[in-house]
Design an enzyme around this catalytic site. Structure first.
Site, mmCIF file in Angstrom:
data_model
loop_
_atom_site.group_PDB
_atom_site.id
_atom_site.type_symbol
_atom_site.label_atom_id
_atom_site.label_comp_id
_atom_site.label_asym_id
_atom_site.label_seq_id
_atom_site.Cartn_x
_atom_site.Cartn_y
_atom_site.Cartn_z
ATOM 1 N N ASP A 169 -32.249 42.714 11.387
ATOM 2 C CA ASP A 169 -31.262 43.563 12.053
ATOM 3 C C ASP A 169 -30.737 44.682 11.163
ATOM 4 O O ASP A 169 -30.491 45.796 11.633
ATOM 5 C CB ASP A 169 -30.116 42.742 12.660
ATOM 6 C CG ASP A 169 -29.468 41.763 11.697
ATOM 7 O OD1 ASP A 169 -29.771 41.810 10.484
ATOM 8 O OD2 ASP A 169 -28.652 40.937 12.152
ATOM 9 N N THR B 281 -20.984 40.821 10.747
ATOM 10 C CA THR B 281 -20.643 39.531 10.135
ATOM 11 C C THR B 281 -20.807 39.602 8.623
ATOM 12 O O THR B 281 -20.016 39.075 7.854
ATOM 13 C CB THR B 281 -21.532 38.426 10.728
ATOM 14 O OG1 THR B 281 -21.319 38.368 12.140
ATOM 15 C CG2 THR B 281 -21.195 37.066 10.132
ATOM 16 N N GLN C 190 -13.430 37.131 11.401
ATOM 17 C CA GLN C 190 -13.877 36.361 12.570
ATOM 18 C C GLN C 190 -13.374 34.921 12.479
ATOM 19 O O GLN C 190 -12.907 34.333 13.464
ATOM 20 C CB GLN C 190 -15.416 36.378 12.646
ATOM 21 C CG GLN C 190 -16.005 37.729 13.030
ATOM 22 C CD GLN C 190 -17.506 37.795 12.791
ATOM 23 O OE1 GLN C 190 -18.124 36.839 12.316
ATOM 24 N NE2 GLN C 190 -18.110 38.928 13.116
#
Length: 470
Positions: free
Chosen positions: A238, A259, A304
């Site tokens: 990614d 993330t 998160q």
């Protein structure tokens, strides 16, 4: 029906299918399907629910009809390092164990008993992280040799999803480089290194590069969907896909913010020098055999987890707002300390760190969030200083891409901390990079330079400078 290419972009916390197509020289995006992704406990390990992920991909393809979309191609990107092994009948021998699982504790040191740290870096150019594929495989060698004995096929997560779509087996180059088993100079599996570790080099597949075609869909899937399409390879890592969407790479340091935070520069050759080893930089493969010279450091995972630990009482924008209201709070943590990789309670871990380092202990959600954002900005500044030291030059611009570029407070902190111009965008960099790789493969774009020009024309960027925003 609108003809399009489909990007399947799955990250560590969510996945999405996004359709992309060119209209009058601009790239248009349309979200098709979005779904959650998280690890599950299975057979004593933290694992990805790979079967559910494939079902979500199929669900998204079905949704295309409802949205009047006609996909002619599809490409899949995910995070790196994780994999599955198949037996001689192409059945799963392993679960898709997640990199945050504790099974690799101590494995790096075990590998160094056979291959020195220096040799491993000079040959592969990959940074040392305890969850790299090489250490996951070495865990299996030491604790489950019977699995490796039966293994006939090694597939990384996007490779396996491509196999489920097409029946074809391959290892895509950009993701394969994250294994720490690819030679940075030959760009092939380092069979000598693999065999010296006692692993079976025959289970690794042919390396295929981004823009290659894997194949058409399996016949049963064509029947299920009512149409066929080409399965193409983007940069399946990614971050590799995201960096394709950085509009301008000259004199620019990018931060792919999600993330994880991946901070680095694009290079034409690997930099496997001692200083890069000392600072733990990596040389991951990219489109066109370009290299992503970067450091993988803690990203928005911490916030998160803070959000989750507060039982999701506050969304991310609220945490940013509360952090802004706590502007006088100054405590910071080392975000790259292993204690923050997967603690039981992120808030308690942050508070313990501050207590142990004789700093004020954050007690409110705003103070906790402010601590995280300030600490991230500090970490970015350190990495940028190291890049400039290795390159012996200054980079005037930072381009923050990905979902994290929407965090205006963090963007401003980066500008203030580094005293550099910060550009924010594009938000959907990974999906954009995925789609333009497909468009290059289909002949609709000539190459990466034209793709970046299209990105520049298609998506607005927000600019931040120290203490001001425009």
């Amino acid at each position: 029906m609108t003809k399009c290419s489909l990007a399947v972009d799955i990250g560590a916390s969510s996945g999405r299918l996004i359709a992309g197509y060119l209209i009058k020289g601009k790239l248009e995006l349309q979200e098709v399907h979005r779904f959650a992704n998280n690890v599950i406990e299975k057979n004593g390990h933290f694992c990805w629910d790979i079967d559910r992920l494939f079902q979500e991909i199929k669900k998204g393809i079905h949704v295309c009809k409802e949205k009047q979309l006609n996909p002619t191609s599809i490409g899949i990107d995910t995070w790196a390092v994780d994999f599955v092994l198949l037996d001689e009948k192409d059945q799963l021998l392993t679960d898709a164990v997640a990199y945050r699982d504790s099974r690799t504790e101590g494995m790096m040191e075990e590998v160094f008993k056979t291959i020195s740290k220096e040799r491993l870096y000079l040959e592969t150019g990959i940074q040392f992280q305890k969850f790299n594929t090489i250490y996951q495989l070495y865990y299996l060698k030491l604790h489950h040799p019977e699995i490796l004995k039966k293994a006939r096929t090694f597939l990384m997560i996007p490779d396996y999803l491509n196999f489920l779509l097409t029946g074809k087996k391959e290892n895509e180059y950009t993701n394969a480089t994250s294994t720490q088993l690819i030679n940075a100079f030959t760009k092939k599996w380092d069979k000598q290194l693999i065999e010296q570790l006692g692993l079976n080099s025959e289970m690794f597949q042919e390396i295929m590069t981004p823009t290659s075609e894997v194949g058409p869909l399996r016949k049963e899937l064509v029947k299920e969907f009512g149409f066929n399409m080409k399965v193409l390879l983007p940069a399946t890592h990614d971050t590799g896909a995201a960096v394709v969407a950085v509009p301008e790479v000259n004199d620019t340091i990018y931060i792919s913010s999600g993330t994880w935070s991946l901070i680095g520069v694009e290079n034409r050759f690997p930099i496997c020098v001692t200083k890069a080893l000392d600072y733990n930089f990596t040389n991951e493969g990219g489109l066109d055999y370009r290299f992503r010279f970067l450091k993988n450091i803690m990203g928005l995972w911490m916030i998160q987890e803070v959000k989750r630990t507060y039982d999701n009482q506050y969304d991310f924008s609220k945490l940013v707002e509360l952090a802004s209201e706590s502007s006088t709070f100054r405590s910071k943590v080392n975000v790259d300390d292993d204690r923050f990789l997967k603690p039981e309670n992120m808030i308690l871990e942050i508070q313990k760190y501050c207590q142990e380092t004789d700093q004020a202990i954050p007690s409110t959600p705003g103070e906790v969030a402010k601590c995280v954002f300030d600490s991230l900005a500090d970490s970015y500044q350190r990495a940028i200083r190291e890049i400039e030291e290795i390159y012996e030059k200054e980079f005037p611009t930072i381009n923050v891409i990905g979902g994290g570029c929407q965090n205006e407070m963090l963007n401003q902190l980066i500008a203030d901390t580094t005293n550099k111009e910060v550009l924010a965008g594009p938000v959907e960099a990974t999906a954009i990079g995925n789609i333009v790789c497909q468009l290059i493969s289909l002949g609709e774009l000539e190459g990466i330079d034209q793709a970046r020009e299209i990105v520049k024309q298609s998506f607005e960027m927000k600019k931040y400078t120290a203490l001001t925003v425009s």
